[in-house]
Design an enzyme around this catalytic site. Structure first.
Site, PDB file in Angstrom:
ATOM      1  N   LYS A   1       0.822  -1.221   0.000  1.00 47.76           N
ATOM      2  CA  LYS A   1       0.000   0.000   0.000  1.00 47.76           C
ATOM      3  C   LYS A   1       0.852   1.265   0.000  1.00 47.76           C
ATOM      4  O   LYS A   1       0.419   2.301  -0.485  1.00 47.76           O
ATOM      5  CB  LYS A   1      -0.957  -0.020   1.188  1.00 47.76           C
ATOM      6  CG  LYS A   1      -0.243   0.034   2.514  1.00 47.76           C
ATOM      7  CD  LYS A   1      -1.212  -0.084   3.684  1.00 47.76           C
ATOM      8  CE  LYS A   1      -0.507   0.301   4.964  1.00 47.76           C
ATOM      9  NZ  LYS A   1      -0.759  -0.586   6.079  1.00 47.76           N
TER      10      LYS A   1
ATOM     11  N   ARG B   1      -6.612   0.347  17.003  1.00 50.71           N
ATOM     12  CA  ARG B   1      -7.126   0.512  15.649  1.00 50.71           C
ATOM     13  C   ARG B   1      -8.078  -0.665  15.471  1.00 50.71           C
ATOM     14  O   ARG B   1      -8.926  -0.888  16.315  1.00 50.71           O
ATOM     15  CB  ARG B   1      -5.978   0.553  14.618  1.00 50.71           C
ATOM     16  CG  ARG B   1      -6.387   1.274  13.327  1.00 50.71           C
ATOM     17  CD  ARG B   1      -5.257   1.373  12.309  1.00 50.71           C
ATOM     18  NE  ARG B   1      -4.996   0.101  11.637  1.00 50.71           N
ATOM     19  CZ  ARG B   1      -4.094  -0.051  10.680  1.00 50.71           C
ATOM     20  NH1 ARG B   1      -3.364   0.975  10.288  1.00 50.71           N
ATOM     21  NH2 ARG B   1      -3.914  -1.235  10.108  1.00 50.71           N
TER      22      ARG B   1
HETATM   23  C1  LIG Z   1       0.105  -1.304   6.605  1.00 47.86           C
HETATM   24  C2  LIG Z   1      -0.175  -2.583   7.228  1.00 47.86           C
HETATM   25  C3  LIG Z   1       0.843  -3.525   7.367  1.00 47.86           C
HETATM   26  C4  LIG Z   1       2.281  -3.274   6.953  1.00 47.86           C
HETATM   27  O1  LIG Z   1       2.902  -2.346   7.793  1.00 47.86           O
HETATM   28  P1  LIG Z   1       4.441  -1.965   7.597  1.00 47.86           P
HETATM   29  O2  LIG Z   1       4.743  -1.105   8.756  1.00 47.86           O
HETATM   30  O3  LIG Z   1       4.528  -1.205   6.305  1.00 47.86           O
HETATM   31  O4  LIG Z   1       5.224  -3.203   7.571  1.00 47.86           O
HETATM   32  C5  LIG Z   1       0.506  -4.752   7.925  1.00 47.86           C
HETATM   33  N1  LIG Z   1      -0.754  -5.025   8.320  1.00 47.86           N
HETATM   34  C6  LIG Z   1      -1.760  -4.131   8.199  1.00 47.86           C
HETATM   35  C7  LIG Z   1      -3.112  -4.504   8.665  1.00 47.86           C
HETATM   36  C8  LIG Z   1      -1.504  -2.883   7.664  1.00 47.86           C
HETATM   37  O5  LIG Z   1      -2.504  -2.005   7.551  1.00 47.86           O
END
Ligand SMILES: *Cc1c(COP(=O)(O)O)cnc(C)c1O
Length: 355
Positions: free
Chosen positions: A37, A131
């Site tokens: 993302k 969250r």
């Molecule tokens: C963005 C996200 C991740 C990845 O996080 P990083 O810090 O980029 O490794 C993993 N799980 C969820 C649910 C996320 O929203």
């Protein structure tokens, strides 16, 4: 349309991104979901992840996953808990989703029946970051209501820390997840084979051998893409950090006072700015702004350059202390933080250049 080849641009070194994936996979014995993302599901970067050993790609936006479905054969994971209005697409285009709402799981089940598919889900537990996720004590009643939903396979539990409140994973809170799994499996006589323990910030615990070994999956974005863990203010020592850089061009170079002259109101973004009086300084303006990234956080590769601020299309630099003789037309290279990168990839004004 004419091909526009000018800056600003994002320089992407896919070979270094691949190396980051391999380093993580070789170093740790844990399934790694590649999270994209932060780069708007850039296809070349996703391909680099797959070529270096990633078997599941995860993203938060269904349109990105639809794009992957058309291009790749790997498993796909919807990592933002699904909207009710997209459950049909989640079933059609993805293999896994993370979930925390019974009503959404019922919708997913209905859609899966309709499409004659089985969909795998991981139940998110809130270990303190506040969250997404259900409270740990609610897992058993939650499962009692969802475990028999047709065409849904509950494959395990997961958590996400660090993203909203900045709560860090510890041996203690991740161990909670393992205890919860054991207790639930016993009580409900079921199996929850996957514990999806978190994201890039969990690598630190893994390195220190403090991540419980039953945690068998991590979802990693930032570590692969930038070799950093922003929440911990950490460069991950065995990963590459020069994977992705942003370049902008100097459009003005002038000696001007550091203090504004005249009565000041708010800036273009509603903030009152303060400036130190450093006398006359050498200032350069680069053609990149808040429409392109979050320029105030960028780190110039030349450490003697200081960012003074930015508006929509201009970023103002103090270049007084640099030894280099910067000229109009020169390019300045910046290292982006995760959020700078995310915004740069989202901007239609920045060109991508792959190396
Ligand atoms: C963005 C996200 C991740 C990845 O996080 P990083 O810090 O980029 O490794 C993993 N799980 C969820 C649910 C996320 O929203």
């Amino acid at each position: 349309m004419e091909k526009l080849e000018h800056p600003p641009k994002i320089k992407i070194r896919t070979s270094l991104i691949k190396e980051n994936v391999r380093k993580i996979l070789n170093r740790f014995n844990i399934e790694t979901v590649g999270i994209t993302k932060g780069v708007c599901a850039d296809l070349k970067i996703a391909k680099a992840m797959i070529e270096s050993g990633i078997n599941i790609l995860g993203d938060a936006r269904i349109r990105n996953l639809i794009k992957y479905k058309r291009n790749f054969v790997v498993d796909l994971m919807m990592i933002r808990i699904p909207m009710k209005s997209e459950t049909d697409k989640v079933i059609k285009y993805t293999d896994y989703s993370l979930n925390s709402e019974i009503s959404i799981m019922k919708e997913l089940s209905k859609e899966a029946e309709k499409q004659n598919k089985t969909h795998k889900t991981i139940i998110m537990i809130d270990l303190g970051d506040r969250r997404e996720g259900i409270m740990p004590e609610n897992l058993i009643p939650f499962l009692q209501k969802t475990i028999d939903l047709p065409n849904l396979e509950i494959k395990g539990i997961g958590t996400n820390l660090g993203s909203f409140s900045g709560v860090l994973p510890t041996q203690k809170n991740t161990q909670k997840l393992v205890e919860l799994k054991n207790k639930t499996e016993k009580e409900l006589k079921t199996k929850l084979p996957i514990i999806s323990g978190g994201s890039t910030i969990n690598l630190k615990l893994l390195e220190e051998n403090k991540l419980p070994e039953q945690i068998n999956q991590l979802r990693i974005g930032e570590g692969i893409l930038l070799g950093t863990a922003g929440t911990q203010n950490r460069k991950i020592p065995y990963l590459n950090q020069n994977t992705i850089e942003i370049e902008a061009e100097i459009i003005e170079h002038n000696k001007k006072p550091s203090k504004p002259k005249g009565k000041t109101g708010k800036d273009a973004f509603g903030k009152k700015q303060k400036f130190k009086d450093k006398g006359k300084i050498e200032r350069a303006i680069v053609a990149i702004g808040k429409q392109d990234t979050s320029p105030n956080n960028l780190k110039p590769k030349d450490p003697k350059i200081q960012i003074l601020g930015a508006s929509s299309d201009h970023t103002i630099l103090d270049i007084t202390k640099t030894n280099k003789n910067y000229k109009i037309g020169d390019k300045i290279t910046f290292k982006p933080s995760y959020s700078d990168m995310l915004r740069a990839f989202t901007s239609p004004y920045i060109r991508k250049e792959y190396h």
